[in-house]
Design a protein around this motif. Structure first.
Motif, PDB file in Angstrom:
ATOM      1  N   GLU A  92      -7.249   0.885  -0.374  1.00 22.87           N
ATOM      2  CA  GLU A  92      -6.690  -0.097  -1.124  1.00 22.87           C
ATOM      3  C   GLU A  92      -7.591  -1.364  -1.350  1.00 22.87           C
ATOM      4  O   GLU A  92      -7.635  -1.805  -2.544  1.00 22.87           O
ATOM      5  N   ARG A 141       7.111   0.261  -7.332  1.00 22.03           N
ATOM      6  CA  ARG A 141       6.845   0.245  -8.687  1.00 22.03           C
ATOM      7  C   ARG A 141       7.870   0.996  -9.372  1.00 22.03           C
ATOM      8  O   ARG A 141       8.387   0.594 -10.536  1.00 22.03           O
ATOM      9  N   GLY A 174      -3.820   5.931   2.102  1.00 15.27           N
ATOM     10  CA  GLY A 174      -4.864   5.294   2.854  1.00 15.27           C
ATOM     11  C   GLY A 174      -4.743   5.663   4.283  1.00 15.27           C
ATOM     12  O   GLY A 174      -5.685   5.908   5.332  1.00 15.27           O
ATOM     13  N   ARG A 219      -4.124  -1.630  -8.585  1.00 14.96           N
ATOM     14  CA  ARG A 219      -3.216  -2.705  -8.950  1.00 14.96           C
ATOM     15  C   ARG A 219      -3.568  -3.389 -10.308  1.00 14.96           C
ATOM     16  O   ARG A 219      -4.615  -3.705 -10.489  1.00 14.96           O
ATOM     17  N   ILE A 220      -2.495  -3.746 -11.128  1.00  8.73           N
ATOM     18  CA  ILE A 220      -2.654  -4.576 -12.490  1.00  8.73           C
ATOM     19  C   ILE A 220      -2.694  -5.727 -11.967  1.00  8.73           C
ATOM     20  O   ILE A 220      -1.826  -6.090 -11.229  1.00  8.73           O
ATOM     21  N   ARG A 240       0.850  -1.256  -0.001  1.00  9.18           N
ATOM     22  CA  ARG A 240       0.291  -0.055  -0.009  1.00  9.18           C
ATOM     23  C   ARG A 240       0.898   1.244   0.172  1.00  9.18           C
ATOM     24  O   ARG A 240       2.028   1.030   0.350  1.00  9.18           O
ATOM     25  N   GLY A 241       0.268   2.417  -0.229  1.00  9.40           N
ATOM     26  CA  GLY A 241       0.686   3.620   0.094  1.00  9.40           C
ATOM     27  C   GLY A 241       2.022   4.070  -0.721  1.00  9.40           C
ATOM     28  O   GLY A 241       2.305   3.611  -1.810  1.00  9.40           O
ATOM     29  N   ASP A 254      -2.765 -11.043  -0.642  1.00 11.24           N
ATOM     30  CA  ASP A 254      -2.474  -9.558  -1.389  1.00 11.24           C
ATOM     31  C   ASP A 254      -1.044  -9.528  -1.832  1.00 11.24           C
ATOM     32  O   ASP A 254      -0.924  -8.625  -2.550  1.00 11.24           O
ATOM     33  N   ARG A 258      -1.034 -10.165  -5.074  1.00 12.57           N
ATOM     34  CA  ARG A 258      -1.701  -9.234  -6.012  1.00 12.57           C
ATOM     35  C   ARG A 258      -0.748  -8.108  -6.406  1.00 12.57           C
ATOM     36  O   ARG A 258      -0.448  -7.473  -7.377  1.00 12.57           O
ATOM     37  N   SER A 259       0.002  -7.653  -5.381  1.00 11.85           N
ATOM     38  CA  SER A 259       1.033  -6.822  -5.454  1.00 11.85           C
ATOM     39  C   SER A 259       2.247  -7.300  -6.433  1.00 11.85           C
ATOM     40  O   SER A 259       2.914  -6.536  -7.067  1.00 11.85           O
ATOM     41  N   LEU A 313      -7.429   4.498  -4.676  1.00  9.71           N
ATOM     42  CA  LEU A 313      -6.038   3.740  -4.226  1.00  9.71           C
ATOM     43  C   LEU A 313      -5.987   2.477  -4.467  1.00  9.71           C
ATOM     44  O   LEU A 313      -4.781   1.609  -4.573  1.00  9.71           O
ATOM     45  N   LEU A 333       2.119   3.706 -18.514  1.00  4.94           N
ATOM     46  CA  LEU A 333       2.726   2.314 -18.524  1.00  4.94           C
ATOM     47  C   LEU A 333       2.864   2.049 -19.800  1.00  4.94           C
ATOM     48  O   LEU A 333       3.869   1.268 -20.358  1.00  4.94           O
ATOM     49  N   ALA A 374       1.871  -9.348  -8.904  1.00  7.32           N
ATOM     50  CA  ALA A 374       1.244  -9.223 -10.207  1.00  7.32           C
ATOM     51  C   ALA A 374       1.573  -7.752 -10.711  1.00  7.32           C
ATOM     52  O   ALA A 374       2.069  -7.474 -11.768  1.00  7.32           O
ATOM     53  N   ASP A 375       1.052  -6.833  -9.893  1.00 10.98           N
ATOM     54  CA  ASP A 375       1.176  -5.382 -10.357  1.00 10.98           C
ATOM     55  C   ASP A 375       2.464  -4.872 -10.794  1.00 10.98           C
ATOM     56  O   ASP A 375       2.925  -4.287 -11.816  1.00 10.98           O
ATOM     57  N   ARG A 390       3.744   1.066  -1.990  1.00 12.25           N
ATOM     58  CA  ARG A 390       3.460   0.614  -3.306  1.00 12.25           C
ATOM     59  C   ARG A 390       4.112   1.584  -4.412  1.00 12.25           C
ATOM     60  O   ARG A 390       4.502   0.961  -5.430  1.00 12.25           O
ATOM     61  N   ARG A 418       5.071   0.959 -24.665  1.00 15.98           N
ATOM     62  CA  ARG A 418       4.897  -0.455 -24.869  1.00 15.98           C
ATOM     63  C   ARG A 418       4.059  -0.649 -26.254  1.00 15.98           C
ATOM     64  O   ARG A 418       3.807  -1.949 -26.404  1.00 15.98           O
ATOM     65  N   ALA A 467       4.035  -6.093 -13.896  1.00 15.96           N
ATOM     66  CA  ALA A 467       3.587  -5.550 -15.072  1.00 15.96           C
ATOM     67  C   ALA A 467       4.154  -4.431 -15.057  1.00 15.96           C
ATOM     68  O   ALA A 467       4.405  -3.752 -16.519  1.00 15.96           O
ATOM     69  N   HIS A 468       4.941  -3.834 -14.199  1.00 17.29           N
ATOM     70  CA  HIS A 468       5.805  -2.483 -14.262  1.00 17.29           C
ATOM     71  C   HIS A 468       7.194  -3.071 -14.833  1.00 17.29           C
ATOM     72  O   HIS A 468       7.852  -2.238 -15.169  1.00 17.29           O
TER      73      HIS A 468
END
Ligand code: FAD
Ligand code: NAP
Lengths: 253, 443
Positions: free
Chosen positions: B25, A26, A195, B65-66, A18-19, A44, A47-48, B62, B90, A50-51, A22, B94, A54-55
């Motif tokens: 979030e 990235r 948050g 997320r991807i 988070r926050g 959780d 999920r982070s 917030l 982003l 995965a994000d 996060r 690409r 993607a970056h």
């Protein structure tokens, strides 16, 4: 803006879900660093991960469970991180909790939790990280403290005390071990929209997590031991630290 | 004293009600008790505001997320608060872009679904919902489920364009579009009046993926509706600079301006300058995608120029079957009523999407920003009466003044949508200021 791997540094990150954590994770991922995420909830963390993937395609090597309320998890989480990363070069701690002073004053149990998470256990985690980094010949430890620890102030007596202790410890660590290759960075955010602060009235100079993250990344790259973010808070806190006690007693900030 | 006032919540037009956003979030716990979910609050009117009896609205920014992105197919799944701006930053480098690129990039995936947003390519690509594969939602009875065009399809198509009233959107899965480069090749042309304009737009639509234009609705007579038509396409790799476009620097309007700042003379002067500064009559060249798709984003918080009373946007679509003269009739009525709009955007729409309340239909869309004055309600009523007579409809994402009976008269699909909503939310747990105003929901 194409993410160009500059380094591929091995990063352990506690608080990337988070926050500001996060946002900083990235930026690290976009640069091509490789992360191991530590946190409380496996799903959780996934999920982070995965994000971040993607970056930056190679961003996440693994995740491990680590809860700042359970010091028993620290060593195993860092060992798991060292295993998946091969070695540790940068350890970031942006995990922490906050509660308003009025709430804490009426809730001793919450106060005990907050002091444990933001002070005692953060230090215990840093000690585990310090040993491992030193054993490898050094590295960087970057920890989020707060401007709240810079001066005794009415609205943050308890939270501020924990952060003051944390800042104190981080400074000592930097003095003691820099010669051995361990660079300790103390981040002091001012009010940042996350948050954690949602619903609180924002003062002037409130910042965004992305801007804080860019500043912190620069400090990590340069090995600056102390970073205020947003930058204006350095001057603001300079003034507040200089105010005489009888003035601080009268004001409400 | 400001601080002592109760907190207020507003849409982009700055018309506010008592209330506040709840930010987190984690959307699942956040939406458990929520009466409504909002994104970045870029809808102009009351679509993202709570009904009068409630104060709090869940807010998604917030939750950004991807969750997966397949670089081979362009399939993206993300939390509902991910912004278009973040996707642009982003993924444009690409060579992937959102299938829909509305006039601002400060909007969320959830808001794009809920308003079924459209852009300059509507005549070809349709609106956003066409490119959405799945939604993860929390529905009124508390369940969390997935819907798609083949699974709970009634819910899916009532949610696309349903202004957040059928459930809380938690995750969105969609297909991005492959582009040859992240730069835009643009051609633009000065057009002398509304009839020429409508014709030029129609012709351009056959050759260009993106068409849009700005018109001057203060000019009269022969010059009525003179304007500038913009056409664009993604530049081919060999036309584009090697570097991806860097995000543009943004200015901020620091405080709210007095209400005379946007009066008739200042707008007239602006329009005059804008029209004649387009020299030569026809121009072409490479432009930054932000300048082409999101020109207003260059100035942050620009809604402050409308001062304390705020503004509304009036956007309607006039159907093709109403004939080419419809746009002229609309502008003549506007001009007779002295409507001074700083911004008047005009473009054509293609086929109607499957979203039950989705705005676009084949025809001409006209959007104007109107500063709120004492007579704004009458002006909107008058324009709505013309739109009803022409067989068109208005866009809920912009609206704050349309009356329930007028909306009913322009929206034949309303009963079908209400029926789906009743099925999924018989107790009307999800409501907004808009649903109270237009659908007669309990406050
Ligand atoms: C300068 C500007 C230009 C614009 N240009 C265009 C344009 O070209 N084309 C176009 O179509 N629109 C345009 N719009 C309108 C804008 O795209 C829509 O209003 C969009 O819905 C805003 O997204 P948001 O995230 O800000 O949503 P909000 O404004 O916060 O919410 C809009 C609606 O979506 C619902 N909603 C949002 N998130 C969720 C969720 N997670 N679950 C359920 N419901 C949700 C809300 O309840 C509300 O009804 C423009 C707006 C501005 C300010
Ligand atoms: N925001 C501000 O204005 C501000 C100002 C000064 C200092 N700070 C400090 O800056 C740091 C980051 O703040 P933020 O605003 O980014 O906070 P945030 O958005 O609330 O994020 C806090 C992070 O800490 C993690 N965390 C909380 N408790 C934990 C626990 N017991 N074990 C492991 N992880 C835990 C959270 O993980 P989960 O996802 O599992 O909850 C989350 O990743 C904190 O130390 C904060 O005190 C913030």
């Amino acid at each position: 803006m194409n993410p160009q791997p500059v380094a591929s540094r091995k990063v352990v990150f506690l608080g990337a879900t988070r926050g500001m954590g996060r946002a900083l994770a990235r930026l690290l991922a976009e640069r091509g660093e490789v992360l191991c995420l530590l946190g409380r909830h496996a799903e959780d963390l996934a999920r982070s991960a995965a994000d971040l993937q993607a970056h930056g395609a190679q961003a996440v090597a693994g995740t491990a469970l680590c809860d700042l309320e359970q010091p028993a998890t620290f060593a195993s989480a860092l060992d798991e991180a060292a295993r998946v990363l091969g070695r540790l070069e940068l350890v970031v701690v942006s995990a922490g909790i906050f509660a308003p002073q009025e709430v804490l004053e009426h809730d001793p149990a919450l106060t005990a939790r907050l002091l444990a998470v933001d002070f005692t256990n953060t230090l215990l985690f840093c000690e585990e990280a310090r040993k491992r980094l030193l054993a490898q010949g050094g590295g960087t430890l970057c920890v989020f403290s707060s401007v709240a620890g810079d001066r005794g102030r009415k609205p943050v007596a308890l939270y501020g005390a924990a952060k003051a202790g944390l800042s104190h410890y981080l400074e000592s660590l930097d003095h003691k071990y820099r010669a051995q290759g361990l660079r300790t960075i103390c981040v002091k955010p001012g009010f940042v929209h996350t948050g954690m602060t949602a619903g609180l009235k924002a003062p002037p100079f409130a910042g965004e997590p992305e801007d804080v993250a860019r500043r912190v990344l620069r400090a990590i790259d340069r090995g600056e031991p102390l970073v205020y973010a947003p930058g204006a808070w350095r001057a603001v806190m300079g003034v507040i630290r200089a105010l005489p006690r009888h003035v601080m007693r009268r004001v409400d900030f | 004293m400001r601080a002592a006032q109760e907190s207020r919540i507003a849409g982009w037009g700055r018309l506010s009600v008592p209330g506040r956003e709840l930010l987190s979030e984690a959307l699942e716990p956040l939406t458990e008790q929520a009466v409504l979910t909002r994104g970045l609050g870029r809808s102009y009117g009351d679509a993202s505001l709570p009904p009068p009896s409630r104060r709090e609205v869940a807010a998604t920014p917030l939750a950004d997320r991807i969750l997966s992105f397949d670089e081979a197919t362009g399939r993206l799944r993300a939390e509902a608060g991910l912004s278009l701006g973040a996707i642009n930053q982003l993924l444009l480098p690409r060579r992937w872009c959102s299938p829909t690129l509305p006039g601002t990039q400060f909007i969320t995936l959830g808001g794009m679904v809920a308003a079924d947003v459209h852009d300059k390519s509507h005549h070809r690509a349709g609106s956003f919902g066409r490119h959405v594969q799945r939604l993860r939602m929390r529905v009124a009875d508390g369940r969390i489920l997935e819907c798609s065009p083949t699974e709970h399809e009634d819910l899916f198509w009532a949610t696309v364009g349903g202004m957040g009233l059928t459930g809380h959107i938690l995750e969105v899965e969609l297909s991005l579009q492959r582009i040859p480069s992240p730069w835009i090749w643009q051609e633009s042309e000065r057009v002398p009046n509304i009839d020429a304009y409508v014709e030029a737009l129609e012709q351009a639509a056959q050759r260009w993926p993106y068409t849009v234009g700005w018109i001057d609705c203060l000019s009269r007579g022969r010059n009525l509706g003179r304007g500038v038509l913009l056409c664009g396409r993604w530049a081919e790799a060999h036309e584009a600079p090697p570097a991806a476009p860097a995000p543009k620097h943004k200015l901020t309007v620091p405080f709210e301006l007095p209400s005379w700042a946007l009066s008739r003379p200042t707008v007239q002067a602006f329009n005059e300058v804008y029209y004649w500064s387009h020299q030569p009559r026809r121009k072409q060249g490479l432009v930054h995608p932000e300048s082409f798709f999101h020109p207003l984003d260059a100035v942050l918080r620009w809604n402050r120029i409308y001062g304390r009373r705020g503004f509304t946007q009036y956007q309607c679509v006039l159907p093709r079957r109403a004939g080419r003269g419809a746009a002229r009739r609309f502008l003549e009525l506007l001009s007779a009523r002295g409507g001074a709009s700083f911004l008047c955007v005009i473009k054509d729409c293609g086929e109607q999407g499957q979203g039950l309340l989705s705005f676009p239909m084949p025809g001409i869309s006209i959007a104007l920003d109107i500063a709120v004055r004492d007579d704004t309600q009458q002006l909107v009523d008058t324009l709505n009466e013309l739109v009803i007579a022409e067989g068109g409809r208005i866009y809920l994402a912009k609206d704050a003044f349309t009356r329930a009976d007028h909306f009913r008269a322009m929206e034949r699909r309303l009963e079908a949508w209400l029926a789906v909503r009743r099925r999924w939310d018989p107790e009307l747990r999800l409501r907004s200021a808009l649903s109270v105003r237009l659908f007669g929901d309990p406050p």
